[in-house]
Design a protein around this motif. Structure first.
Motif, PDB file in Angstrom:
ATOM      1  N   ALA A   6      -3.311  -4.469  -1.926  1.00  0.00           N
ATOM      2  CA  ALA A   6      -2.753  -3.686  -3.029  1.00  0.00           C
ATOM      3  C   ALA A   6      -3.622  -2.471  -3.328  1.00  0.00           C
ATOM      4  O   ALA A   6      -3.121  -1.347  -3.536  1.00  0.00           O
ATOM      5  N   LEU A   7      -4.947  -2.681  -3.343  1.00  0.00           N
ATOM      6  CA  LEU A   7      -5.870  -1.570  -3.576  1.00  0.00           C
ATOM      7  C   LEU A   7      -5.758  -0.538  -2.458  1.00  0.00           C
ATOM      8  O   LEU A   7      -5.727   0.672  -2.712  1.00  0.00           O
ATOM      9  N   ALA A   8      -5.655  -1.018  -1.220  1.00  0.00           N
ATOM     10  CA  ALA A   8      -5.537  -0.088  -0.096  1.00  0.00           C
ATOM     11  C   ALA A   8      -4.218   0.688  -0.172  1.00  0.00           C
ATOM     12  O   ALA A   8      -4.172   1.894   0.117  1.00  0.00           O
ATOM     13  N   GLY A   9      -3.136  -0.010  -0.582  1.00  0.00           N
ATOM     14  CA  GLY A   9      -1.845   0.682  -0.691  1.00  0.00           C
ATOM     15  C   GLY A   9      -1.871   1.768  -1.746  1.00  0.00           C
ATOM     16  O   GLY A   9      -1.416   2.897  -1.521  1.00  0.00           O
ATOM     17  N   VAL A  10      -2.427   1.444  -2.912  1.00  0.00           N
ATOM     18  CA  VAL A  10      -2.491   2.448  -3.981  1.00  0.00           C
ATOM     19  C   VAL A  10      -3.453   3.557  -3.606  1.00  0.00           C
ATOM     20  O   VAL A  10      -3.186   4.745  -3.802  1.00  0.00           O
ATOM     21  N   GLY A  11      -4.611   3.166  -3.025  1.00  0.00           N
ATOM     22  CA  GLY A  11      -5.595   4.180  -2.619  1.00  0.00           C
ATOM     23  C   GLY A  11      -5.068   5.096  -1.537  1.00  0.00           C
ATOM     24  O   GLY A  11      -5.404   6.278  -1.488  1.00  0.00           O
ATOM     25  N   LEU A  56      -6.857   7.289  -9.949  1.00  0.00           N
ATOM     26  CA  LEU A  56      -6.229   5.969  -9.927  1.00  0.00           C
ATOM     27  C   LEU A  56      -6.895   5.038  -8.902  1.00  0.00           C
ATOM     28  O   LEU A  56      -7.196   3.886  -9.237  1.00  0.00           O
ATOM     29  N   PRO A  57      -7.141   5.508  -7.668  1.00  0.00           N
ATOM     30  CA  PRO A  57      -7.848   4.622  -6.737  1.00  0.00           C
ATOM     31  C   PRO A  57      -9.241   4.206  -7.230  1.00  0.00           C
ATOM     32  O   PRO A  57      -9.651   3.056  -7.050  1.00  0.00           O
ATOM     33  N   LEU A  58      -9.961   5.150  -7.868  1.00  0.00           N
ATOM     34  CA  LEU A  58     -11.291   4.793  -8.394  1.00  0.00           C
ATOM     35  C   LEU A  58     -11.183   3.788  -9.536  1.00  0.00           C
ATOM     36  O   LEU A  58     -11.993   2.857  -9.637  1.00  0.00           O
ATOM     37  N   LEU A  59     -10.173   3.961 -10.392  1.00  0.00           N
ATOM     38  CA  LEU A  59      -9.970   3.006 -11.484  1.00  0.00           C
ATOM     39  C   LEU A  59      -9.662   1.620 -10.927  1.00  0.00           C
ATOM     40  O   LEU A  59     -10.218   0.614 -11.380  1.00  0.00           O
ATOM     41  N   LEU A  60      -8.775   1.569  -9.938  1.00  0.00           N
ATOM     42  CA  LEU A  60      -8.462   0.276  -9.318  1.00  0.00           C
ATOM     43  C   LEU A  60      -9.669  -0.310  -8.572  1.00  0.00           C
ATOM     44  O   LEU A  60      -9.866  -1.519  -8.550  1.00  0.00           O
ATOM     45  N   TRP A  61     -10.488   0.563  -7.970  1.00  0.00           N
ATOM     46  CA  TRP A  61     -11.699   0.087  -7.289  1.00  0.00           C
ATOM     47  C   TRP A  61     -12.649  -0.558  -8.287  1.00  0.00           C
ATOM     48  O   TRP A  61     -13.193  -1.644  -8.028  1.00  0.00           O
ATOM     49  N   VAL A  62     -12.850   0.083  -9.448  1.00  0.00           N
ATOM     50  CA  VAL A  62     -13.729  -0.493 -10.481  1.00  0.00           C
ATOM     51  C   VAL A  62     -13.167  -1.825 -10.969  1.00  0.00           C
ATOM     52  O   VAL A  62     -13.895  -2.821 -11.117  1.00  0.00           O
ATOM     53  N   LEU A  63     -11.867  -1.856 -11.199  1.00  0.00           N
ATOM     54  CA  LEU A  63     -11.232  -3.089 -11.661  1.00  0.00           C
ATOM     55  C   LEU A  63     -11.353  -4.202 -10.609  1.00  0.00           C
ATOM     56  O   LEU A  63     -11.709  -5.335 -10.924  1.00  0.00           O
ATOM     57  N   ALA A  64     -11.077  -3.871  -9.353  1.00  0.00           N
ATOM     58  CA  ALA A  64     -11.163  -4.871  -8.282  1.00  0.00           C
ATOM     59  C   ALA A  64     -12.598  -5.361  -8.105  1.00  0.00           C
ATOM     60  O   ALA A  64     -12.843  -6.559  -7.889  1.00  0.00           O
ATOM     61  N   THR A  65     -13.556  -4.462  -8.210  1.00  0.00           N
ATOM     62  CA  THR A  65     -14.963  -4.862  -8.077  1.00  0.00           C
ATOM     63  C   THR A  65     -15.372  -5.771  -9.222  1.00  0.00           C
ATOM     64  O   THR A  65     -16.063  -6.784  -9.017  1.00  0.00           O
TER      65      THR A  65
END
Length: 200
Positions: free
Chosen positions: A85-90, A98-107
């Protein structure tokens, strides 16, 4: 008791703690490379990543719901789903926010899940070390008690042998004295000493 001392390299100690951040960062970097190569405008790529993410989530749900559910397989499947999901959005998003926000959330989620396992691992390790320490103390106590008991038995035997030798020497010396009369001892009420030719 000699113990083997194993000094682990500092990199081996840090790597498990850095693994979640390395994994999510790798996914984000690959997604941005994918974005730069034309994934941003590709509807087929977005559908593919969505389908893969949903399939991985479904596999994780099946692995965790089953009667003999394996938490490792379920966790791996859910991590793959989140990574896809992160890769798809990124890969599909046009900006970097948005990708950085999702990266922080996923981490953060990855560290939250990993912290639970790290805590359990630490509890298991501390429990094992306490058990080993208790066993060592118990064995050391048994060794000390047996050493004291053995030393005491040796000392008692040595003292008894020395007393027997002194008694034998005293009896021989007293029997050799001139004017020694065993009858006088018996008349005085002292215990009679055995004589070798008494029955003769």
């Amino acid at each position: 008791m000699n113990e083997q001392i194993v000094a682990r390299h500092w990199l081996a100690l840090i790597t498990p703690k850095a693994a979640p951040a390395i994994a999510t960062s790798t996914v984000l970097i690959l997604a941005r490379i994918w974005n730069a190569n034309g994934a941003e405008d590709s509807l087929g790529n977005a559908v593919l990543m969505t389908a893969l993410s949903l399939a991985a989530a479904a596999a994780g749900a099946c692995a965790s719901v089953g009667r003999a559910g394996d938490p490792v397989i379920a966790g791996t499947a859910f991590a793959a789903s989140g990574g896809l999901a992160l890769a798809g959005v990124g890969g599909y998003a046009d900006g970097l926010s948005l990708p950085l926000l999702l990266w922080v959330l996923a981490t953060a989620v990855a560290y939250g899940l990993a912290a639970r396992y790290w805590r359990q691992d630490r509890r298991t390790r501390v429990s094992y070390e306490r058990h080993v320490s208790d066993r060592r103390e118990e064995r050391a106590h048994i060794e000390r008690v047996e050493t004291i008991r053995g030393t005491t038995q040796v000392e008692v035997a040595r003292t008894g042998a020395a007393y027997a030798e002194q008694l034998a020497a005293a009896l021989i010396t007293r029997a050799a004295l001139p004017g020694f009369d065993p009858q006088a001892l018996e008349t005085a009420g002292l215990p009679e000493l055995p004589t070798r030719n008494r029955d003769a």
